[in-house]
Write a protein that holds these residues in place. Structure first.
Motif, short mmCIF file in Angstrom:
data_model
loop_
_atom_site.label_atom_id
_atom_site.label_comp_id
_atom_site.label_asym_id
_atom_site.label_seq_id
_atom_site.Cartn_x
_atom_site.Cartn_y
_atom_site.Cartn_z
N PHE A 6 0.82 -1.21 0.00
CA PHE A 6 0.00 0.00 0.00
C PHE A 6 0.86 1.26 0.00
O PHE A 6 0.40 2.32 -0.42
CB PHE A 6 -1.01 -0.03 1.15
CG PHE A 6 -2.22 -0.83 0.76
CD1 PHE A 6 -3.18 -0.32 -0.08
CD2 PHE A 6 -2.35 -2.16 1.17
CE1 PHE A 6 -4.26 -1.07 -0.50
CE2 PHE A 6 -3.43 -2.92 0.76
CZ PHE A 6 -4.38 -2.37 -0.08
N ARG A 7 2.10 1.13 0.45
CA ARG A 7 3.01 2.27 0.36
C ARG A 7 3.18 2.67 -1.12
O ARG A 7 3.10 3.84 -1.48
CB ARG A 7 4.37 1.88 0.98
CG ARG A 7 5.36 3.02 1.13
CD ARG A 7 6.68 2.52 1.71
NE ARG A 7 7.24 1.40 0.95
CZ ARG A 7 7.85 1.53 -0.23
NH1 ARG A 7 8.01 2.71 -0.78
NH2 ARG A 7 8.33 0.46 -0.86
N LYS A 10 -0.13 4.13 -2.56
CA LYS A 10 -0.36 5.50 -2.07
C LYS A 10 0.52 6.49 -2.81
O LYS A 10 0.06 7.56 -3.21
CB LYS A 10 -0.06 5.58 -0.57
CG LYS A 10 -1.22 5.15 0.30
CD LYS A 10 -0.87 5.33 1.77
CE LYS A 10 -1.89 4.59 2.62
NZ LYS A 10 -1.46 4.43 4.00
N LYS A 11 1.78 6.09 -3.00
CA LYS A 11 2.73 6.99 -3.67
C LYS A 11 2.26 7.28 -5.10
O LYS A 11 2.22 8.44 -5.53
CB LYS A 11 4.11 6.33 -3.68
CG LYS A 11 5.22 7.27 -4.05
CD LYS A 11 6.59 6.64 -3.82
CE LYS A 11 7.63 7.49 -4.54
NZ LYS A 11 8.73 6.71 -5.04
N LEU A 13 -0.77 7.00 -6.31
CA LEU A 13 -2.01 7.78 -6.28
C LEU A 13 -1.72 9.25 -5.98
O LEU A 13 -2.31 10.15 -6.59
CB LEU A 13 -2.98 7.21 -5.24
CG LEU A 13 -3.90 6.08 -5.72
CD1 LEU A 13 -4.66 5.47 -4.55
CD2 LEU A 13 -4.88 6.61 -6.77
N ASN A 14 -0.83 9.48 -5.03
CA ASN A 14 -0.49 10.86 -4.67
C ASN A 14 0.11 11.63 -5.84
O ASN A 14 -0.07 12.83 -5.97
CB ASN A 14 0.50 10.90 -3.49
CG ASN A 14 -0.20 10.57 -2.18
OD1 ASN A 14 -1.43 10.72 -2.07
ND2 ASN A 14 0.55 10.10 -1.20
N LEU A 45 -11.39 11.58 -3.46
CA LEU A 45 -10.00 11.94 -3.16
C LEU A 45 -9.59 13.20 -3.93
O LEU A 45 -8.45 13.65 -3.84
CB LEU A 45 -9.04 10.80 -3.54
CG LEU A 45 -9.08 9.52 -2.72
CD1 LEU A 45 -7.96 8.58 -3.20
CD2 LEU A 45 -8.93 9.78 -1.23
N LEU A 151 -5.91 1.42 1.84
CA LEU A 151 -5.40 2.78 1.70
C LEU A 151 -5.71 3.61 2.96
O LEU A 151 -5.30 4.77 3.05
CB LEU A 151 -6.02 3.48 0.48
CG LEU A 151 -5.60 2.97 -0.90
CD1 LEU A 151 -6.45 3.63 -1.99
CD2 LEU A 151 -4.12 3.25 -1.16
N GLU A 153 -8.85 4.37 3.88
CA GLU A 153 -9.94 5.30 3.55
C GLU A 153 -11.32 4.68 3.69
O GLU A 153 -12.27 5.10 3.01
CB GLU A 153 -9.76 5.81 2.11
CG GLU A 153 -8.44 6.49 1.83
CD GLU A 153 -8.31 7.87 2.50
OE1 GLU A 153 -9.24 8.29 3.22
OE2 GLU A 153 -7.26 8.50 2.31
#
Ligand code: 5GP
Ligand code: MN
Length: 332
Positions: A6-7, A10-11, A13-14, A45, A151, A153
Motif C-alpha cells: 500500500f506504500r 499510495k505513492k 495515487l499521490n 480523493l 489505503l 480510507e
C-alpha cells in the motif's frame, strides 16, 4: 496472489491527478460495479477520473450510481483515446490481458500512463506497474473494498460506493452461492450494509428488471435447446442469431442461462454457445476441480476462473459444438 504494498499504491495515487478506469469487453456486474465504486472513491480523493468501457453493458446495470458518466469507447473512440493518452494513471479492472479489451486494448498498449491492475482471474499477463491480484477473491469488487480499506480510507465508503461493490459481489457469486464466497465476503457485505444500502432493492434492480421476451427465450432454451453429451455429466445450450432475434434479444438476456443444467443431479460441466455477427461466444462452467480456465485457454482462445470461464470460436456453431463434444471428454 500478486499484491504490491500500500506504500507503493499510495505513492502512485499521490502523484496522479488524472486517472482513467477501464474494464473488460461486454462488462458484467462486477466489471461495472468495481469501476464505478473506484470512480466514486477517487472523485472523493479529489482526482479527475474517467471510466471507459470497450462496449455497451446490459440495461439492468444502468441504475448504478455513476452510470451516466461512463464513456463507451464505441460511441466516441477519439475522446476515449484522448483521455487515455493523457491520463497519468490507468486502473485496469476485472480482466488480466489486453485481449479482453478488443480494439480498446491497442490504444491502452500505446499509453505511457502507469497501470494498476485489480483483478481475480487466473494467470494475469504482466502489463501493469502495480498489482492487486488475488484469484481467491470472489470478485473484483471484493478487492476494491480491500483496496480502499488498505489505503486507510474505509470512512469514504458511502451508500453509493457500497451499492456498486455489493452489486459486483452479488453478481459474480451467483448471489452468494459459489465456492468463491468466504466468511470475509459476508463480513464485507455486513460492512456495506452499515452504509444504508438495501440488498433486496439491489437484487430487484438487477434480477427483476427483464423483459417478457427474455423470460420466453429462457423457456425456449430450456425446452428446446438443451443438449446432453452422452455418457458424460455435461450439458450445453447453443443458440443461433435467428433464434435470439425471434425473442428480440437484448444484451444480458442470456446471462445466467449457462448455469441452469446444474440443477440436474450429477451435472458437472455446462456450456453455452451463442452465435454473434462475428464469432461464437462461449461460456463454460464447472463444479469442483474441473478446470475451465485451462480448457478455455487451451482450446477456445479464452480463459477466466476454474469454475467459470469464457472463450470464442471462429468456426460456425455446429463445428464449434462438435469440437466441444470431442474435447470435453478430456476433462473426465
Ligand atoms: P462469461 O461466461 O460469464 O462471459 O464469463 C465467465 C468468466 O470468464 C468471466 O470471469 C469472464 O471475465 C471470463 N471470460 C469470458 N470470456 C472470456 C474470454 O474470451 N477470454 C478470457 N480470458 N476470459 C473470458
Ligand atoms: Mn469478476
Amino acid at each position: 496472489m500478486q499484491k504490491d504494498s500500500f506504500r507503493k499504491f499510495k505513492k502512485l495515487l499521490n502523484n496522479s491527478q488524472t486517472i482513467a478506469i477501464v474494464t473488460h469487453y461486454s462488462p458484467d456486474g462486477d466489471a461495472i460495479g468495481s469501476s464505478l465504486a473506484l470512480y466514486l472513491f477517487l472523485l472523493k480523493l479529489g482526482k479527475k477520473v474517467h471510466v471507459i468501457v470497450p462496449n455497451d453493458y446490459p440495461e439492468f446495470l444502468h441504475w448504478m450510481p455513476g452510470h451516466q458518466k461512463v464513456l463507451n469507447f464505441q460511441d466516441n473512440e477519439a475522446k476515449a483515446a484522448k483521455i487515455l493518452l493523457s491520463a497519468e494513471l490507468i486502473f485496469t479492472l476485472d480482466f488480466n490481458s489486453y485481449k479482453r479489451l478488443e480494439k480498446l486494448g491497442t490504444i491502452i498498449e500505446k499509453t505511457e500512463a502507469k497501470k494498476i491492475l485489480i483483478d481475480h482471474h487466473q494467470q494475469p499477463d504482466q502489463f501493469a506497474d502495480l498489482y492487486f491480484h488475488d484469484v481467491a477473491a470472489c470478485s473484483t469488487c471484493e478487492l476494491i473494498f480491500d483496496f480502499i480499506v488498505g489505503l486507510g480510507e474505509k470512512k469514504l465508503i458511502d451508500k453509493k460506493i457500497a451499492a456498486c461493490i455489493y452489486t459486483g459481489i452479488m453478481t459474480d457469486t451467483g448471489s452468494f452461492r459459489y465456492p468463491s464466497v468466504s466468511s470475509r465476503t459476508h463480513l464485507i457485505i455486513s460492512e456495506l450494509m452499515k452504509t444504508g444500502i438495501v440488498p433486496s432493492d439491489i437484487h430487484g434492480a438487477v434480477y427483476d428488471n427483464y423483459s417478457i421476451d427474455r423470460l420466453k427465450l429462457l423457456g425456449f432454451a430450456l425446452n428446446e435447446k438443451l443438449n446432453l453429451v452422452e455418457g458424460l455429466p455435461v450439458a450445453y445450450f447453443s443458440l443461433n442469431e435467428k433464434e435470439l432475434a425471434r425473442f428480440n434479444y437484448q444484451k444480458g438476456d442470456i446471462e445466467g442461462l449457462v448455469n441452469y443444467p446444474f440443477s440436474v443431479k450429477g451435472i458437472k460441466v455446462c456450456a453455452l454457445f451463442n452465435e454473434t455477427e462475428d464469432y461464437v461466444k462461449i461460456s463454460f462452467r464447472s463444479k469442483g476441480t474441473i478446470d475451465m480456465n485451462q480448457f478455455a485457454r487451451n482450446h477456445f482462445n479464452g480463459g477466466g476462473h476454474i469454475n467459470a470461464a469464457g472463450g470464442r470460436s471462429d468456426e460456425n456453431l455446429a463445428a464449434t459444438e462438435k469440437k466441444f463434444r470431442e474435447l470435453v471428454k478430456t476433462l473426465f
